[in-house]
Write a protein that holds these residues in place. Structure first.
Motif, short mmCIF file in Angstrom:
data_model
loop_
_atom_site.label_atom_id
_atom_site.label_comp_id
_atom_site.label_asym_id
_atom_site.label_seq_id
_atom_site.Cartn_x
_atom_site.Cartn_y
_atom_site.Cartn_z
N ALA A 188 0.83 -1.21 0.00
CA ALA A 188 0.00 0.00 0.00
C ALA A 188 0.86 1.26 0.00
O ALA A 188 0.46 2.29 -0.54
CB ALA A 188 -0.92 -0.01 1.20
N GLN A 189 2.05 1.18 0.59
CA GLN A 189 2.95 2.34 0.59
C GLN A 189 3.41 2.67 -0.83
O GLN A 189 3.47 3.83 -1.21
CB GLN A 189 4.16 2.08 1.49
N GLU A 191 1.75 1.85 -3.49
CA GLU A 191 0.56 2.27 -4.23
C GLU A 191 0.22 3.73 -3.95
O GLU A 191 -0.06 4.50 -4.88
CB GLU A 191 -0.61 1.37 -3.84
N SER A 192 0.27 4.13 -2.68
CA SER A 192 -0.11 5.51 -2.39
C SER A 192 0.94 6.47 -2.94
O SER A 192 0.61 7.55 -3.42
CB SER A 192 -0.36 5.73 -0.90
N ALA A 193 2.22 6.05 -2.90
CA ALA A 193 3.25 6.90 -3.50
C ALA A 193 3.03 7.02 -5.00
O ALA A 193 3.17 8.11 -5.58
CB ALA A 193 4.63 6.33 -3.21
N GLU A 194 2.66 5.91 -5.62
CA GLU A 194 2.43 5.94 -7.07
C GLU A 194 1.25 6.85 -7.40
O GLU A 194 1.28 7.60 -8.38
CB GLU A 194 2.16 4.52 -7.58
N SER A 195 0.20 6.81 -6.56
CA SER A 195 -0.97 7.64 -6.85
C SER A 195 -0.64 9.12 -6.67
O SER A 195 -1.34 9.97 -7.18
CB SER A 195 -2.14 7.24 -5.95
N LEU A 196 0.44 9.42 -5.92
CA LEU A 196 0.87 10.81 -5.78
C LEU A 196 1.93 11.17 -6.83
O LEU A 196 2.58 12.21 -6.73
CB LEU A 196 1.42 11.05 -4.38
N ALA A 197 2.11 10.28 -7.79
CA ALA A 197 2.99 10.53 -8.94
C ALA A 197 4.48 10.52 -8.61
O ALA A 197 5.29 11.07 -9.35
CB ALA A 197 2.62 11.83 -9.66
N PHE A 198 4.85 9.89 -7.50
CA PHE A 198 6.28 9.69 -7.24
C PHE A 198 6.83 8.70 -8.25
O PHE A 198 6.14 7.75 -8.63
CB PHE A 198 6.50 9.09 -5.84
N GLN A 202 12.10 7.71 -6.57
CA GLN A 202 11.71 8.59 -5.46
C GLN A 202 11.01 7.80 -4.36
O GLN A 202 11.26 8.00 -3.18
CB GLN A 202 10.75 9.68 -5.97
N ARG A 206 12.75 7.92 -0.86
CA ARG A 206 12.10 8.84 0.07
C ARG A 206 11.11 8.14 1.00
O ARG A 206 10.82 8.64 2.08
CB ARG A 206 11.35 9.94 -0.70
N ILE A 207 10.53 7.04 0.54
CA ILE A 207 9.44 6.45 1.31
C ILE A 207 9.76 5.05 1.81
O ILE A 207 9.59 4.77 2.99
CB ILE A 207 8.15 6.46 0.46
N PRO A 210 13.71 4.70 3.90
CA PRO A 210 13.75 5.27 5.25
C PRO A 210 12.99 4.42 6.28
O PRO A 210 13.37 4.36 7.43
CB PRO A 210 13.09 6.64 5.07
N GLN A 211 11.93 3.76 5.81
CA GLN A 211 11.18 2.91 6.73
C GLN A 211 11.90 1.59 6.99
O GLN A 211 11.61 0.89 7.96
CB GLN A 211 9.79 2.60 6.17
#
Lengths: 292, 252
Positions: A188-189, A191-198, A202, A206-207, A210-211
């Motif tokens: 889901a991480q 997916e949500s990054a993809e939906s924000l066009a990262f 990136q 960035r996401i 770091p986790q």
């Protein structure tokens, strides 16, 4: 049928016993550490007592001999770098190399390009399942003792080659740590990054990564401790590490009563160095386990 | 996505035509068509596994389609030459599980995409992010990490994060399904305010009361097809299809 079942049950019990090894480790309190140190000291002290009984003029007691050789085993011969300090230096170097290349290899394992992914996977599997000593010999014999660069000959010292050799299994295991950590982040991480066009890069930098860091630190430290305990292997390929120097001291002394105390001293050195790392790792594991 | 000369704002902003999508052998969408006009709030309802979430993901190009066409502002979403970045600046999505980035504060979650993707200056983005956090009524929570916020608060941060991309269309995928009954209200009132502001919204929802109140048009899907659709007044009172009636009788 029943004997087969019993067999399966037994092997399962063994596996769970192995899995609970970590739990034993957590029960491993500083008190236990003290007990082990005392256990190491017992042969030294008893032999010391016996040696004093037998001592004649000109022969040193066990303790005196240990004290005499201790600086050599710790730091190597005068004006030379060696001994336990060299073991630590090799462990740092091998860890740094293995971590750096291992991260690249681990990222290769999660690449979207199939050939790259397969190559990274194959390298990882190969070096993860190779005996460390064989890898060490391989690197020692494969690399020249010096290289020519821009007309200069640069010698390749044994400790450097040994560090490269030991970094290979670390690299492979680091690769698996990275792959495992990235895969443990919920899709889901992504997916949500993809939906924000990262972009994929990136998202990774960035996401996702770091986790991953806090998840990777405990297994990474665990491998560091394992590596440090494996550094006496380099004595076989002719490097002046603590193990080599202990053997040198023993052959210089030619005294059988020194064998146990000298090796106990070496064990105690490694224990004192590695045990706090193991405790720290456990502490970090527990700390991060609660948060995520 | 270049501005399509053929598209004018009086045409549907999202136009889905005969879309088919299979996962392996399971056909999830079996020829779905729907139109959404600018400023409209469309609610998609239906039993679990009827393909509602997949349809939203297709509109956002998170998953590809096997057949059919999806136009957003006249541009084909599943054109291989499409710049997905341009599409996602226009269509933003809010997920059931919020999917906030746990290592970033609420404010940073909202600011990340405009800075990294849209390359806008940080000061400007921060001012906008603070306004958005205020808009979703989370003032004072700017520096909280997602783990420190309730589900409803996290979902409102997620809405603010989507709004920060200044989309033309927002997709909501069962955004209240993972929430406590008390926190559902706060998220729904945030969405209601968006709808009142004229945002085009497509919601997959199980909140029938909300769909009836806010929706301009209701679609009922079952087993990958749209069974029935209509404005809420007629849809909820005079459903014709027996499948729709059965579903509504179970849920209302």
């Amino acid at each position: 049928m029943t004997s087969l079942e019993a067999c399966v049950r037994e092997s399962k019990a063994r596996i769970s016993a192995a899995a609970s090894g970590e739990r034993f480790a957590s029960a491993f309190t500083p008190t236990a550490a003290f007990v082990i140190l005392v256990a190491c000291a017992i042969p030294i002290l008893t032999l010391e007592a016996r040696a004093q009984l037998q001592s004649t003029v000109g022969t040193q007691s066990v303790l005196q001999s240990l004290i005499k050789w201790f600086p050599l085993i710790l730091f190597g011969p005068p004006r030379e770098f060696g001994g336990f300090a060299l073991n630590i230096a090799v462990s740092f170097l091998a860890m740094a190399l293995g971590t750096a290349v291992g991260i690249v290899l681990g990222l290769g394992q999660i690449s979207i390009h199939r050939p790259l992914r397969n190559l990274a996977w194959a390298l990882t599997q190969f070096f993860r399942n190779a005996p460390w000593l064989v890898l060490l010999f391989f690197v020692m014999l494969l690399t020249p003792f010096q290289i020519r660069l821009f007309g200069f000959s640069i010698p390749l010292p044994g400790w450097l080659k040994a560090s490269v050799g030991l970094s290979l299994p670390i690299m492979a295991n680091m690769s698996e740590i990275v792959r495992g950590a990235v895969n443990s982040i919920p899709t889901a991480q992504w997916e949500s990054a993809e939906s924000l066009a990262f972009t994929r890069l990136q998202t990774l930098w960035r996401i996702i990564l770091p986790q991953c860091v806090r998840r990777m630190i405990p297994p990474w430290m665990n491998w560091y401790a394992i590596l440090t305990m494996a550094t006496p292997l380099i004595s076989i390929v002719g490097v002046n590490d603590a193990m080599t120097l202990t053997q040198d001291a023993l052959s210089a002394e030619q005294r059988t009563d020194l064998l146990m105390p000298m090796y106990s001293l070496l064990l105690a050195l490694f224990f004192l160095y590695c045990y706090p790392i193991a405790r720290w790792t456990l502490w970090l594991e527990r700390k991060y386990a609660v948060k995520i | 996505m270049q501005a399509n000369a053929a598209w004018t704002p009086d045409q549907p902003i999202v136009s889905v035509r005969d879309v088919h999508k299979s996962y392996g052998k399971v056909e999830v969408l079996k020829g779905v068509s729907l139109d959404v006009r600018k400023g409209e709030v469309v609610c998609i309802i239906g039993p679990s596994g009827s393909g509602k979430s997949t349809l939203l993901r297709c509109i956002n190009a998170l998953v590809g389609i096997d057949k059919g066409s999806i136009l957003v502002e006249g541009q084909e979403v599943h054109d291989p030459k499409l710049d997905k970045l341009e599409l996602r600046k226009k269509v933003s999505m809010v997920f059931q599980q919020y999917n906030l980035f746990p290592h970033k504060t609420a404010l940073e979650n909202v600011m990340m995409a405009p800075i990294l993707v849209l390359k806008r200056p940080k000061e400007e983005v921060e001012a906008q992010a603070r306004r958005l956090i205020k808009k979703v009524r989370l003032e004072g929570k700017e520096n909280s990490y997602p783990g420190e916020l309730s589900g409803g608060q996290q979902q409102r941060v997620a809405i603010a994060r989507s709004l920060a991309m200044t989309p033309d269309v927002m997709l909501f995928d069962e955004v209240t399904s993972a929430l406590d009954p008390e926190t559902v209200k706060e998220v729904l009132s945030t969405i209601r305010e968006l709808a009142d502001d004229g945002m085009t919204c497509i919601l997959v929802t199980h909140e029938m009361g909300f769909a009836r109140e806010v929706g301009d048009h209701i679609y009922f899907t079952e087993k990958g097809v749209i069974v029935e659709h209509g404005p809420p007044a007629t849809f909820f009172k005079e459903a014709r299809d027996p499948r729709t009636r059965e579903f509504l009788s179970q849920i209302l």
